[in-house]
Write an enzyme that holds these catalytic residues in place. Structure first.
Site, PDB file in Angstrom:
ATOM      1  N   LYS A  45     158.720 109.410 -11.366  1.00 17.64           N
ATOM      2  CA  LYS A  45     159.223 108.137 -10.831  1.00 17.64           C
ATOM      3  C   LYS A  45     159.279 106.999 -11.857  1.00 17.64           C
ATOM      4  O   LYS A  45     159.300 105.826 -11.495  1.00 17.64           O
ATOM      5  CB  LYS A  45     158.438 107.672  -9.595  1.00 17.64           C
ATOM      6  N   HIS A 112     157.715 116.643 -16.565  1.00 17.34           N
ATOM      7  CA  HIS A 112     156.718 115.611 -16.221  1.00 17.34           C
ATOM      8  C   HIS A 112     155.349 115.968 -16.821  1.00 17.34           C
ATOM      9  O   HIS A 112     154.338 115.361 -16.469  1.00 17.34           O
ATOM     10  CB  HIS A 112     156.562 115.496 -14.703  1.00 17.34           C
ATOM     11  N   SER A 142     156.798 103.671  -6.069  1.00 22.31           N
ATOM     12  CA  SER A 142     157.941 104.576  -6.076  1.00 22.31           C
ATOM     13  C   SER A 142     157.486 106.006  -5.752  1.00 22.31           C
ATOM     14  O   SER A 142     158.135 106.718  -4.973  1.00 22.31           O
ATOM     15  CB  SER A 142     158.628 104.521  -7.444  1.00 22.31           C
TER      16      SER A 142
END
Ligand code: A3P
Length: 299
Positions: A45, A112, A142
């Site tokens: 995010k 990620h 988020s």
């Protein structure tokens, strides 16, 4: 790995992870990077999709404009460690296979992972890596809304519980604090790493694209840069099915929240109580010891 129910967090080499992102660990670790591969690394995010679109346009916007309108961004830029197969929900996504099947050059690949999880071939091949960081308050908000709408993610629970969990790093891909710091420290001994901030991109997209293209060694005319800046505006990407994740299968519940939600700096103010903000700031100061790494929570 099935995504029929929400995944559970577990400790994986010292980082909180879920099985859809560890199931292919061995093949991911063996992934053979090529010298011209570009890795886009982020904590979830932080603006991964945004920067993925920018990179895709920088490399292919002129030579293959059709790909922008025909291939979703999650297929143009494979998510290396993702392995979710659930025919009922219309999804079969094995990121490492998609990355291996890419025929375009350079290959743009998303992860990620915290820095210590990156497959060693990326370092050995001296690949260019673009890291995007976002201030923790907005990143948390988020991620909360994303975990609400992503039915494969651990259940977010109440906001107050989520807030606590974020502070102690009980999130998929672990602690935001460890992530941004780990990648920041890597800059010291790996020069092919470009560390960008979401807030800078919001403030001046054109300038950030300019810096990014210099890092990549691309000569981009001001006209093309402005064209790209226009193409990656929040509203454009939100409306575009190739970038708004509407093609990703029923695993994402858009009735709960859109993927392209607000795209703002400072939305945390609509979520944090005064007490939470104080607690956050105190905790932040203790965890973020390196004065060279600075975040803006408002612009
Ligand atoms: P919000 O939930 O705050 O709106 P990621 O791609 O890493 O999952 O990050 C998603 C976040 O980036 C979302 O934040 C999304 O709206 C924001 N984002 C994506 N594209 C953007 C753009 N073009 N401009 C501003 N924000 C964008």
């Amino acid at each position: 790995m099935s995504s029929g129910t929400r995944a559970e967090l577990y400790d994986f080499h010292g980082v909180q992870m879920t099985r859809p992102f560890t199931a292919t660990w061995e093949s991911v670790q063996k992934f053979q990077a090529r010298p011209d591969d570009i890795l886009i690394a982020t904590y979830p995010k932080a603006g991964t999709t945004w920067v993925s679109c920018i990179l895709d346009l920088l490399y292919f916007g002129q030579t293959d404009p059709e790909r922008q309108t025909s291939i979703p961004i999650h297929d143009r830029v494979p998510f290396l460690e993702m392995a979710v197969s659930n025919p009922e929900k219309g999804i079969n996504y094995i990121g490492v296979d998609l990355a291996n099947e890419l025929t375009t050059t350079p290959r743009l690949i998303k992860t990620h992972y915290p820095v210590q999880f990156v497959p060693k071939s990326f370092w050995e091949q001296n690949c260019k890596i673009v890291y995007v960081a976002r201030n923790a308050k907005d990143n948390m908000v988020s991620y909360y809304h994303f975990d609400r709408m992503n039915t494969a993610q651990p259940a977010p629970g109440e906001w107050s519980d989520y807030f606590q969990r974020f502070l102690v790093g009980k999130m998929t891909w672990g602690s935001w604090y460890d992530h941004v710091n780990g990648w920041w420290q890597k800059k010291r001994n790996y020069s092919n790493l470009h560390y960008m901030f979401f807030e800078d991109l919001v403030e001046n997209t054109d300038l950030e694209i300019d810096k990014l293209s210099r890092f990549l060694g691309l000569s981009v005319t001001p006209e093309i840069r402005q064209q790209i800046t226009g193409q990656v505006q929040f509203d454009k990407m939100k409306k575009n099915d190739m970038t708004n994740y509407s093609t990703f299968g029923d695993v994402l519940d858009f009735k709960v929240s859109p993927f392209m939600r607000k795209g703002k700096v400072g939305d945390w103010k609509n979520h944090f109580t005064v007490a939470q903000n104080e607690k956050f700031d105190e905790d932040f100061q203790q965890k973020m010891m390196d004065p060279t790494l600075q975040f803006r929570t408002l612009i």
